[in-house]
Motif scaffolding. Structure first.
Motif, mmCIF file in Angstrom:
data_model
loop_
_atom_site.group_PDB
_atom_site.id
_atom_site.type_symbol
_atom_site.label_atom_id
_atom_site.label_comp_id
_atom_site.label_asym_id
_atom_site.label_seq_id
_atom_site.Cartn_x
_atom_site.Cartn_y
_atom_site.Cartn_z
ATOM 1 N N LEU A 146 12.765 60.804 36.710
ATOM 2 C CA LEU A 146 12.419 62.230 36.760
ATOM 3 C C LEU A 146 13.567 63.136 36.326
ATOM 4 O O LEU A 146 13.340 64.239 35.834
ATOM 5 N N ILE A 147 14.820 62.689 36.527
ATOM 6 C CA ILE A 147 15.978 63.505 36.153
ATOM 7 C C ILE A 147 17.010 62.640 35.436
ATOM 8 O O ILE A 147 16.949 61.405 35.483
ATOM 9 N N GLU A 148 17.935 63.300 34.790
ATOM 10 C CA GLU A 148 19.020 62.577 34.120
ATOM 11 C C GLU A 148 20.045 62.140 35.159
ATOM 12 O O GLU A 148 20.494 62.954 35.975
ATOM 13 N N PRO A 149 20.412 60.869 35.200
ATOM 14 C CA PRO A 149 21.373 60.405 36.207
ATOM 15 C C PRO A 149 22.711 61.130 36.076
ATOM 16 O O PRO A 149 23.131 61.500 34.981
ATOM 17 N N HIS A 150 23.356 61.331 37.208
ATOM 18 C CA HIS A 150 24.645 62.018 37.203
ATOM 19 C C HIS A 150 25.749 61.080 36.712
ATOM 20 O O HIS A 150 25.702 59.870 36.933
ATOM 21 N N ALA A 151 26.734 61.679 36.019
ATOM 22 C CA ALA A 151 27.876 60.904 35.525
ATOM 23 C C ALA A 151 29.141 61.210 36.317
ATOM 24 O O ALA A 151 30.093 60.438 36.305
ATOM 25 N N ASP A 152 29.155 62.352 37.001
ATOM 26 C CA ASP A 152 30.323 62.747 37.792
ATOM 27 C C ASP A 152 29.842 63.579 38.980
ATOM 28 O O ASP A 152 28.639 63.756 39.183
ATOM 29 N N TRP A 153 30.783 64.101 39.753
ATOM 30 C CA TRP A 153 30.401 64.840 40.968
ATOM 31 C C TRP A 153 29.667 66.138 40.639
ATOM 32 O O TRP A 153 28.806 66.572 41.392
ATOM 33 N N ARG A 154 29.990 66.752 39.486
ATOM 34 C CA ARG A 154 29.273 67.975 39.098
ATOM 35 C C ARG A 154 27.812 67.658 38.779
ATOM 36 O O ARG A 154 26.912 68.422 39.146
ATOM 37 N N GLY A 155 27.598 66.562 38.085
ATOM 38 C CA GLY A 155 26.233 66.143 37.793
ATOM 39 C C GLY A 155 25.474 65.798 39.062
ATOM 40 O O GLY A 155 24.284 66.105 39.189
ATOM 41 N N PHE A 156 26.182 65.169 40.011
ATOM 42 C CA PHE A 156 25.559 64.842 41.294
ATOM 43 C C PHE A 156 25.154 66.127 42.024
ATOM 44 O O PHE A 156 24.031 66.233 42.537
ATOM 45 N N ALA A 157 26.079 67.116 42.062
ATOM 46 C CA ALA A 157 25.781 68.388 42.731
ATOM 47 C C ALA A 157 24.594 69.080 42.062
ATOM 48 O O ALA A 157 23.726 69.637 42.748
ATOM 49 N N HIS A 158 24.554 69.041 40.737
ATOM 50 C CA HIS A 158 23.441 69.642 40.004
ATOM 51 C C HIS A 158 22.119 68.971 40.382
ATOM 52 O O HIS A 158 21.115 69.653 40.646
ATOM 53 N N ASN A 159 22.127 67.641 40.424
ATOM 54 C CA ASN A 159 20.908 66.911 40.757
ATOM 55 C C ASN A 159 20.500 67.118 42.211
ATOM 56 O O ASN A 159 19.305 67.168 42.524
ATOM 57 N N VAL A 160 21.487 67.246 43.101
ATOM 58 C CA VAL A 160 21.184 67.575 44.494
ATOM 59 C C VAL A 160 20.501 68.948 44.549
ATOM 60 O O VAL A 160 19.512 69.141 45.264
ATOM 61 N N GLY A 161 21.027 69.891 43.767
ATOM 62 C CA GLY A 161 20.414 71.218 43.711
ATOM 63 C C GLY A 161 18.971 71.165 43.246
ATOM 64 O O GLY A 161 18.095 71.815 43.818
#
Length: 200
Positions: free
Chosen positions: A120-135
């Motif tokens: 459903l979403i693009e996997p995160h590559a770093d902590w910023r991507g993780f935060a974005h996906n959490v959002g």
């Protein structure tokens, strides 16, 4: 439309008089309302960031006010027990809020287990991507929580009650600023509980 607006006034009044006695809670609602308006502005350009602001600032301040500062004993002003108020609460009472907040708090674990959420979403590559996906996930939790309670109210009562409640929730930030903008001043003067809750 007239009945809809009357129902909205009743839901707002009941929410205020039953659940906003504490000046600390009112002040936290003011902080929550201001940050929700920021989230509303962000939702059009960055929904993930809007959800991070909404959950980490708005919802935490708002719900901590209810959980930790609002009196839970007998309500002398309204002549009502805490149990009665929880039973008639149209939206999320404290028990339902615990469930919603648990879903919110635990939902990032899904991204640890399944970083792409089954494509459903693009996997995160770093902590910023993780935060974005959490959002993004928290945005879905917020919208899902709103829709779920509307459908639940439609099944338990009627669709209008659910739509009135959704309208109340979405416009609460504006209404809370109007109601509670003086709460920090009262708090600085040492007034911990709102003495009135009179119809104005």
């Amino acid at each position: 439309m007239k009945d809809f607006l009357q129902d909205l006034r009743v839901q707002r009044w009941d929410d205020h008089r039953y659940y906003h006695h504490s000046r600390i809670n009112q002040t936290l609602h003011l902080i929550s309302a201001i940050s929700f308006l920021l989230a509303y502005a962000l939702v059009f350009t960055d929904p993930a960031m809007a959800a991070l602001v909404a959950w980490l600032v708005s919802m935490l301040s708002r719900q901590s006010g209810h959980f930790f500062f609002e009196p839970k004993g007998y309500d002398e002003i309204n002549q009502a027990t805490h149990e009665y108020k929880e039973e008639i609460k149209v939206g999320y009472n404290l028990q339902r809020k615990v469930v919603l907040m648990a879903i919110w708090a635990l939902s990032p674990l899904l991204l640890v287990w399944q970083p792409d959420l089954l494509g459903l979403i693009e996997p995160h590559a770093d902590w910023r991507g993780f935060a974005h996906n959490v959002g993004l996930m928290w945005f879905a939790v917020g919208v899902g929580g709103l829709i779920f309670r509307v459908l639940q109210l439609a099944a338990l009562k009627d669709l209008r009650t659910g739509l009135v409640w959704a309208s109340k929730i979405l416009t609460d930030p504006f209404h809370d600023i109007m109601l509670y903008h003086k709460a920090p001043l009262y708090l600085l003067r040492g007034q911990l509980l709102d003495p009135g809750h009179k119809v104005g």
